[in-house]
Design an enzyme around this catalytic site. Structure first.
Site, short mmCIF file in Angstrom:
data_model
loop_
_atom_site.label_atom_id
_atom_site.label_comp_id
_atom_site.label_asym_id
_atom_site.label_seq_id
_atom_site.Cartn_x
_atom_site.Cartn_y
_atom_site.Cartn_z
N THR A 143 -7.14 6.35 10.06
CA THR A 143 -6.70 5.26 9.22
C THR A 143 -8.01 5.01 9.37
OG1 THR A 143 -5.44 3.40 8.71
CG2 THR A 143 -5.76 3.91 11.01
N THR A 144 -7.87 3.24 8.93
CA THR A 144 -9.58 2.43 8.64
C THR A 144 -9.96 1.65 10.46
OG1 THR A 144 -9.48 2.44 6.68
CG2 THR A 144 -10.83 0.85 7.22
N ARG B 181 -7.22 13.16 1.44
CA ARG B 181 -5.92 13.04 1.83
C ARG B 181 -4.48 12.96 1.15
NH1 ARG B 181 -7.67 9.62 7.28
NH2 ARG B 181 -9.68 11.15 7.28
N HIS B 182 -4.45 11.62 0.38
CA HIS B 182 -3.29 10.81 0.32
C HIS B 182 -3.90 10.83 -1.08
CE1 HIS B 182 -4.79 7.32 2.11
NE2 HIS B 182 -4.81 7.42 2.74
N HIS C 287 -3.68 -4.39 7.64
CA HIS C 287 -3.89 -3.13 8.79
C HIS C 287 -3.19 -3.58 9.81
CE1 HIS C 287 -5.78 0.16 9.19
NE2 HIS C 287 -5.28 0.34 10.27
N GLY C 288 -1.25 -2.74 10.12
CA GLY C 288 -1.26 -2.50 10.70
C GLY C 288 0.33 -3.44 11.12
N GLY D 42 1.56 -1.39 4.30
CA GLY D 42 1.34 -0.08 3.76
C GLY D 42 2.41 0.71 4.71
N HIS D 43 1.57 1.36 5.76
CA HIS D 43 2.33 2.03 6.98
C HIS D 43 3.70 1.71 7.28
CE1 HIS D 43 3.05 4.83 10.55
NE2 HIS D 43 2.46 5.28 9.77
N HIS E 34 -5.55 3.54 -1.40
CA HIS E 34 -7.09 4.13 -0.84
C HIS E 34 -7.73 5.29 -1.51
CE1 HIS E 34 -9.81 4.35 3.07
NE2 HIS E 34 -10.37 4.38 1.94
N ASP F 125 -0.33 4.46 -0.12
CA ASP F 125 -0.68 5.58 0.10
C ASP F 125 0.71 6.93 1.20
OD1 ASP F 125 -3.02 4.78 -0.11
OD2 ASP F 125 -3.93 4.66 1.55
N HIS F 126 0.92 6.19 1.74
CA HIS F 126 1.86 6.91 3.18
C HIS F 126 2.59 8.09 2.40
CE1 HIS F 126 -1.03 6.55 5.30
NE2 HIS F 126 -1.15 5.39 5.53
N ARG G 220 4.00 18.72 1.09
CA ARG G 220 4.65 20.30 0.86
C ARG G 220 3.67 20.75 -0.60
NH1 ARG G 220 10.20 21.34 2.41
NH2 ARG G 220 9.46 21.04 4.42
N ARG H 30 -9.25 8.20 -0.57
CA ARG H 30 -10.31 8.60 0.00
C ARG H 30 -10.95 9.36 -0.18
NH1 ARG H 30 -8.92 6.43 5.64
NH2 ARG H 30 -10.98 7.34 6.63
N ASN I 186 0.73 -1.45 0.26
CA ASN I 186 0.13 0.05 -0.33
C ASN I 186 0.92 1.40 -0.14
OD1 ASN I 186 -1.44 2.26 0.82
ND2 ASN I 186 -3.24 0.88 1.77
N GLU J 55 -11.10 -9.74 3.42
CA GLU J 55 -9.90 -9.27 3.91
C GLU J 55 -10.00 -8.89 5.31
OE1 GLU J 55 -6.89 -6.38 1.74
OE2 GLU J 55 -6.64 -5.73 3.77
N GLU K 170 -8.83 0.57 -2.71
CA GLU K 170 -9.52 -0.03 -1.66
C GLU K 170 -10.24 1.54 -1.97
OE1 GLU K 170 -7.23 0.62 1.68
OE2 GLU K 170 -6.30 -1.59 1.52
N1 PXP Z 1 -5.60 -3.26 3.64
C1 PXP Z 1 -7.16 -2.36 4.34
C2 PXP Z 1 -7.90 -2.79 3.80
C3 PXP Z 1 -6.57 -0.98 4.66
O1 PXP Z 1 -7.48 -0.10 5.15
C4 PXP Z 1 -5.03 -0.56 4.86
C5 PXP Z 1 -4.56 0.80 5.60
O2 PXP Z 1 -5.01 1.53 4.53
C6 PXP Z 1 -3.85 -1.51 4.68
C7 PXP Z 1 -4.47 -2.92 4.41
C8 PXP Z 1 -2.78 -1.37 5.42
O3 PXP Z 1 -2.74 -0.40 6.41
P1 PXP Z 1 -1.70 -0.35 7.06
O4 PXP Z 1 -1.26 0.46 6.46
O5 PXP Z 1 -1.81 -0.38 8.12
O6 PXP Z 1 -0.11 -1.44 6.88
#
Ligand code: PXP
Length: 253
Positions: free
Chosen positions: A105-106, A54-55, A195-196, A217-218, A48, A14-15, A23, A50, A12, A156, A75
């Protein structure tokens, strides 16, 4: 129980866009990160879009589709605006997530039971366009049954609680995810987890034989600050592969 030898990694990005947007310019470019992640062993790219942009922004989605070879897992919230964007860009997959403007976040899974009537036509339209639809849900068998009733081929499981907890509480949450993954297999749903996830907590999840994809992702984008994205993706890939190989060895022993 079937064992899926290859566990896919969706990265992912996004970040990368979060840092760019601070910037308001075009650096760093999330599409460059997507290409680099794919070259380092990601099986797919997750992004994702949104509601508040935001990203990831609309043009990032267009460019990922045009400039990146890896499959896109898009997403999105279950809104008409997002359905139209998905149908325009035709990603390989859509993961429907709940979305609240004020959340960081979600924060939880989709309620596929209460949302049945709203979700059904959306899932049908996306599926009719050839998009593989996944629902981001809590590790709850009732939510998985609801995903099947909705005709979604993939669920998921939300790993946020597992990632946040420690000790016995984390073990209990892991057991809930293992049971949900087994239930998904039994009712014919492809099972992903996300996630996480981090280097430290990924192995027990990667070892679940019926899980076919992790979306991360993060942590990877954070780790890229220290070791580079290529190295972070390769290390995550290797931890996942080792955990999966270990669990297969344990079963055949
Ligand atoms: N899967 C889904 C459905 C998510 O919404 C996210 C966060 O956007 C992730 C995976 C990735 O989570 P993380 O950024 O915490 O790794």
């Amino acid at each position: 129980m079937r064992t899926y030898a290859k566990l896919r990694l969706g990265v992912n990005i996004d970040h990368v866009a979060t840092i760019r947007n601070v910037r308001e310019g075009d650096y760093p470019d999330p599409v460059r990160a997507a290409r680099m992640a794919a070259a380092a062993g990601a099986d797919g790219i997750t992004a994702h879009l949104r509601e508040d942009r935001r990203h990831i922004r609309d043009d990032d989605i267009r460019r990922i589709r045009e400039e990146v070879d890896a499959p896109l897992n898009f997403e999105m919230a279950a809104t008409e605006e997002m359905v139209e964007i998905a149908l325009r860009h035709l990603p390989h997959a859509v993961c429907i997530v709940p979305e609240k403007r004020e959340e960081r976040t979600t924060e939880g899974g989709l309620d596929a039971i209460r949302g049945h009537n709203h979700l059904q036509p959306i899932i049908r339209r996306l599926s009719d366009a050839g998009i593989r639809v996944s629902l981001f849900v809590e590790a709850d068998p009732k939510q998985l049954d609801a995903a099947v009733a909705l005709g979604a081929p993939v669920a998921e499981l939300h790993a946020g609680a597992y990632a946040d907890l420690e000790g016995k509480a984390q073990e209990a949450e892991l057991a809930r995810i293992v049971a949900a993954a087994a239930h998904a297999e039994a009712i014919g749903l492809e099972c992903h987890v996300g996630h996480g996830l981090t280097y430290d907590n990924v192995a027990p999840i990667a070892a679940i034989a019926t899980v076919q994809e992790l979306n991360i992702g993060h942590f990877l984008i954070g780790e890229a600050v220290f070791s580079g994205l290529d190295s972070a993706v390769r290390r995550m890939r290797s931890l996942m592969d080792r955990a999966r190989a270990g669990s297969q060895g344990a079963r055949s022993a």
